[in-house]
Structure formats: C-alpha cells, structure tokens
Design an enzyme around this catalytic site. Sequence first.
Site, PDB file in Angstrom:
ATOM      1  N   HIS A  73       0.843  -1.209   0.000  1.00 20.09           N
ATOM      2  CA  HIS A  73       0.000   0.000   0.000  1.00 20.09           C
ATOM      3  C   HIS A  73       0.880   1.262   0.000  1.00 20.09           C
ATOM      4  CE1 HIS A  73      -3.047  -2.719   2.246  1.00 20.09           C
ATOM      5  NE2 HIS A  73      -3.559  -2.500   1.057  1.00 20.09           N
TER       6      HIS A  73
ATOM      7  N   LYS B 233     -18.341  -6.152   7.318  1.00 18.31           N
ATOM      8  CA  LYS B 233     -17.035  -6.829   7.334  1.00 18.31           C
ATOM      9  C   LYS B 233     -16.469  -6.885   8.739  1.00 18.31           C
ATOM     10  CE  LYS B 233     -14.789  -6.131   2.839  1.00 18.31           C
ATOM     11  NZ  LYS B 233     -13.601  -5.531   2.227  1.00 18.31           N
TER      12      LYS B 233
ATOM     13  N   ARG C  64      -2.155  -6.521  -8.439  1.00 18.65           N
ATOM     14  CA  ARG C  64      -1.003  -7.420  -8.338  1.00 18.65           C
ATOM     15  C   ARG C  64      -0.958  -8.459  -9.441  1.00 18.65           C
ATOM     16  NH1 ARG C  64      -2.645  -7.803  -2.216  1.00 18.65           N
ATOM     17  NH2 ARG C  64      -4.545  -7.531  -3.411  1.00 18.65           N
TER      18      ARG C  64
ATOM     19  N   SER D  64      -2.833  -8.317   2.602  1.00 17.77           N
ATOM     20  CA  SER D  64      -3.171  -8.130   4.025  1.00 17.77           C
ATOM     21  C   SER D  64      -3.667  -9.421   4.662  1.00 17.77           C
ATOM     22  CB  SER D  64      -4.234  -7.034   4.177  1.00 17.77           C
ATOM     23  OG  SER D  64      -3.731  -5.802   3.751  1.00 17.77           O
TER      24      SER D  64
END
Length: 169
Positions: free
Chosen positions: A17, A41, A90, A128
């Site tokens: 990040h 979440k 990614r 993460s």
Amino acid sequence: MVKAVFPGSFDPPTFGHLNIIERARTIFSEIHVVVAVNSEKRYLLSESERVALIKEMVKPWDNVFVHSWSNLIVEYAKQIEARVLIRGVRNLADFSYEFDLAMMNRGLNPEIETVFFSTDPQYFVLRSSAIKELASFGGDVSSMVPEPVALVLRQKFSGRSISTKNTKV
Ligand code: ADP
C-alpha cells in the site's frame, strides 16, 4: 492539480500500500487515503488503529491525508472534489475484481476515473489477509509491513490460542 482518493480496507496497511501511495503522490496534487469502514465486514484492526497506523506511515509526505469513511467511495471523492480513484493491481485475479469495481463506480459517477497502479515486483506477494494469517501463527512479518504495524499485529495475536486465531483472520 488533480486530487486522488486511495480507498481500501488496509487491514493491516502494508509496504505494498505504501508503495502505491509513494508513487501516486508524485503524480497527483493530493492523495486522500480512505480507510473503509463496512459494518458487514469483520476487521482485525479497528478504524482508529488503521487510520493511526497509516498516518504514521505517510507522516513525511505533506500531500497525503488519511480519513475513514463508511459510505460509497464515489460520494467521498465527490465531496472533496477528487477526480481519481486509485487502486492497486497485483495479478489477473486482482484486475478482474478491480475492473468490476471500477465499472460499478463508473456507473455511480462517470466523472470519477479509476486509475490502476501495477504493483512493484518487490511487493507483489504482499496481501493483508496472508500477512494476518502469518502473524497469527507467530510468523515474522517485519519485511512486509512497517514496524508499528508489525508491533500491533504481534500485540493482537500474543497469547491467543490456536482455536481463536483462525476465527479472527
Ligand atoms: P480492499 O478490501 O478495498 O481490496 P485492501 O487494503 O486489500 O482493500 O487493498 C486496497 C488496494 O490496494 C486494492 O486496490 C489492492 O489491490 C491494493 N493492494 C493491496 N496490496 C497491494 C500490493 N502489494 N501491491 C499493489 N497493490 C496492492
């Protein structure tokens, strides 16, 4: 003078990040990192922990700001007159997800452009969720996250039994 918003869960923030923020801040006049708060979440780190950690990480850069937001990100961008949403990519799986998200956000507000940053090869394995899992087993995450983040992760997982570890990541 184009302002950009970089939204994400940042649970926890990583060097991946940080790399996106560092690159984006040289292109856009202001970067507003927005920590998502989604009541659906479950996060390991609280909203205030995520905001405080990112603030610490971006301290040297005077055109980077950190906030949290629990509503649509395009609404936030509109409110601060930002024209760009930044997302990192990614691999193909990320791109597929990010592309759908960008289409949705474009449908909500066509004036806001999503700009994709490809990961730096050095950071492309950083995720993460995987970092949380590694930390939950006592693994060394110091090459993946800044030291204050590694410290918080160690504190979160210290003294946890194996059975509770897996439900929290
Ligand atoms: P979200 O839940 O919104 O996907 P994340 O914190 O996982 O939140 O990610 C925020 C953004 O940062 C996403 O666009 C993600 O693809 C990107 N990102 C995360 N890790 C990396 C990395 N190592 N390299 C490049 N981009 C990354």
